[in-house]
Design a protein around this motif. Structure first.
Motif, PDB file in Angstrom:
ATOM      1  N   ASP A 181      -7.079  -3.122   2.600  1.00 28.75           N
ATOM      2  CA  ASP A 181      -6.302  -1.955   3.543  1.00 28.75           C
ATOM      3  C   ASP A 181      -5.766  -2.690   4.689  1.00 28.75           C
ATOM      4  OD1 ASP A 181      -6.857  -0.512   1.190  1.00 28.75           O
ATOM      5  OD2 ASP A 181      -8.129   0.976   2.188  1.00 28.75           O
ATOM      6  N   GLY A 182      -4.304  -2.207   5.051  1.00 28.86           N
ATOM      7  CA  GLY A 182      -3.847  -2.425   6.198  1.00 28.86           C
ATOM      8  C   GLY A 182      -2.278  -2.821   6.332  1.00 28.86           C
ATOM      9  N   THR A 213       2.361  -1.671   3.573  1.00 32.64           N
ATOM     10  CA  THR A 213       1.175  -1.053   3.782  1.00 32.64           C
ATOM     11  C   THR A 213       0.310  -0.906   2.651  1.00 32.64           C
ATOM     12  OG1 THR A 213       2.181   0.196   5.636  1.00 32.64           O
ATOM     13  CG2 THR A 213       0.162   1.028   4.901  1.00 32.64           C
ATOM     14  N   VAL A 214      -0.995  -1.420   2.792  1.00 35.61           N
ATOM     15  CA  VAL A 214      -1.995  -1.216   1.675  1.00 35.61           C
ATOM     16  C   VAL A 214      -3.008  -0.206   2.011  1.00 35.61           C
ATOM     17  CG1 VAL A 214      -3.721  -2.607   0.391  1.00 35.61           C
ATOM     18  CG2 VAL A 214      -1.574  -3.807   1.167  1.00 35.61           C
ATOM     19  N   LYS A 270      -3.948  -0.584  -2.631  1.00 33.92           N
ATOM     20  CA  LYS A 270      -2.645  -0.495  -3.429  1.00 33.92           C
ATOM     21  C   LYS A 270      -1.641  -0.498  -2.049  1.00 33.92           C
ATOM     22  CE  LYS A 270      -4.083   2.378  -7.307  1.00 33.92           C
ATOM     23  NZ  LYS A 270      -3.750   3.545  -8.047  1.00 33.92           N
ATOM     24  N   ILE A 271      -0.300  -1.070  -2.669  1.00 28.00           N
ATOM     25  CA  ILE A 271       0.786  -1.040  -1.885  1.00 28.00           C
ATOM     26  C   ILE A 271       1.269   0.429  -1.943  1.00 28.00           C
ATOM     27  CG2 ILE A 271       3.004  -2.060  -1.323  1.00 28.00           C
ATOM     28  CD1 ILE A 271       2.217  -4.556  -3.069  1.00 28.00           C
ATOM     29  N   THR A 272       1.244   0.908  -0.596  1.00 25.66           N
ATOM     30  CA  THR A 272       1.860   2.248  -0.537  1.00 25.66           C
ATOM     31  C   THR A 272       3.261   2.464   0.025  1.00 25.66           C
ATOM     32  OG1 THR A 272       0.647   2.441   1.641  1.00 25.66           O
ATOM     33  CG2 THR A 272      -0.365   3.043  -0.538  1.00 25.66           C
ATOM     34  N   SER A 273       3.569   1.351   0.726  1.00 25.25           N
ATOM     35  CA  SER A 273       5.057   1.564   1.252  1.00 25.25           C
ATOM     36  C   SER A 273       5.480   0.295   1.830  1.00 25.25           C
ATOM     37  CB  SER A 273       5.153   2.346   2.471  1.00 25.25           C
ATOM     38  OG  SER A 273       4.325   1.778   3.651  1.00 25.25           O
ATOM     39  N   ASN A 324      -3.904  -5.078  -7.313  1.00 26.51           N
ATOM     40  CA  ASN A 324      -4.103  -4.036  -6.496  1.00 26.51           C
ATOM     41  C   ASN A 324      -5.767  -4.240  -6.032  1.00 26.51           C
ATOM     42  OD1 ASN A 324      -5.252  -2.621  -8.308  1.00 26.51           O
ATOM     43  ND2 ASN A 324      -3.508  -1.239  -8.425  1.00 26.51           N
ATOM     44  N   SER A 325      -6.508  -4.650  -7.185  1.00 24.43           N
ATOM     45  CA  SER A 325      -7.849  -4.806  -6.744  1.00 24.43           C
ATOM     46  C   SER A 325      -8.313  -5.728  -5.652  1.00 24.43           C
ATOM     47  CB  SER A 325      -8.610  -4.882  -8.042  1.00 24.43           C
ATOM     48  OG  SER A 325      -8.275  -6.313  -8.503  1.00 24.43           O
TER      49      SER A 325
END
Length: 126
Positions: A35-36, A55-56, A60-63, A30-31
């Protein structure tokens, strides 16, 4: 009974080792992601294409949304069971390196292939 205790102890130790590996993998994965929202390439399987969008946020991957998957025959039931598990595990692992659900090999190949494509895009964007 002694054999069962030994097996339980071994599995407990092995499970701890697996968990520790996932934690270190997620920290490195994740580092490097920007984002996007990223759409992975459609990945062909024996039963049809699988494609995901992730989605990042904050690196981090959020979804993860499944955009395309096989929708005929037995694939309907397999995908209904396997895809939510794959999404949950990938978010937890912050990676496409997840456990395969028994009986869902083609879905696994398609899901992880498309997700890795999206992850690669996010890493290259950073």
């Amino acid at each position: 009974m002694a054999g069962a205790i030994i097996v339980d102890g071994y599995l407990l130790f092995f499970k701890k080792q697996t968990t520790n590996t996932k934690v270190s993998t997620s920290a490195s994965a994740n580092s490097t992601m920007k984002d996007g929202t990223y759409t992975g390439a459609a990945t062909s399987t024996a039963w049809g294409d699988v494609q995901v969008k992730m989605t990042v946020a904050n690196g981090k991957i959020t979804s993860i949304t499944v955009l395309k998957h096989p929708t005929e025959g037995k694939s309907v039931q397999i995908n209904a069971e396997a895809l939510p598990i794959y999404k949950k595990e990938a978010i937890a692992a912050q990676s496409a390196k997840i456990q395969q659900v028994s009986g869902a090999t083609e879905t696994y190949k398609g899901f992880t292939g498309s997700l890795q494509s999206a992850i690669t895009q996010a890493e290259e964007a950073s």
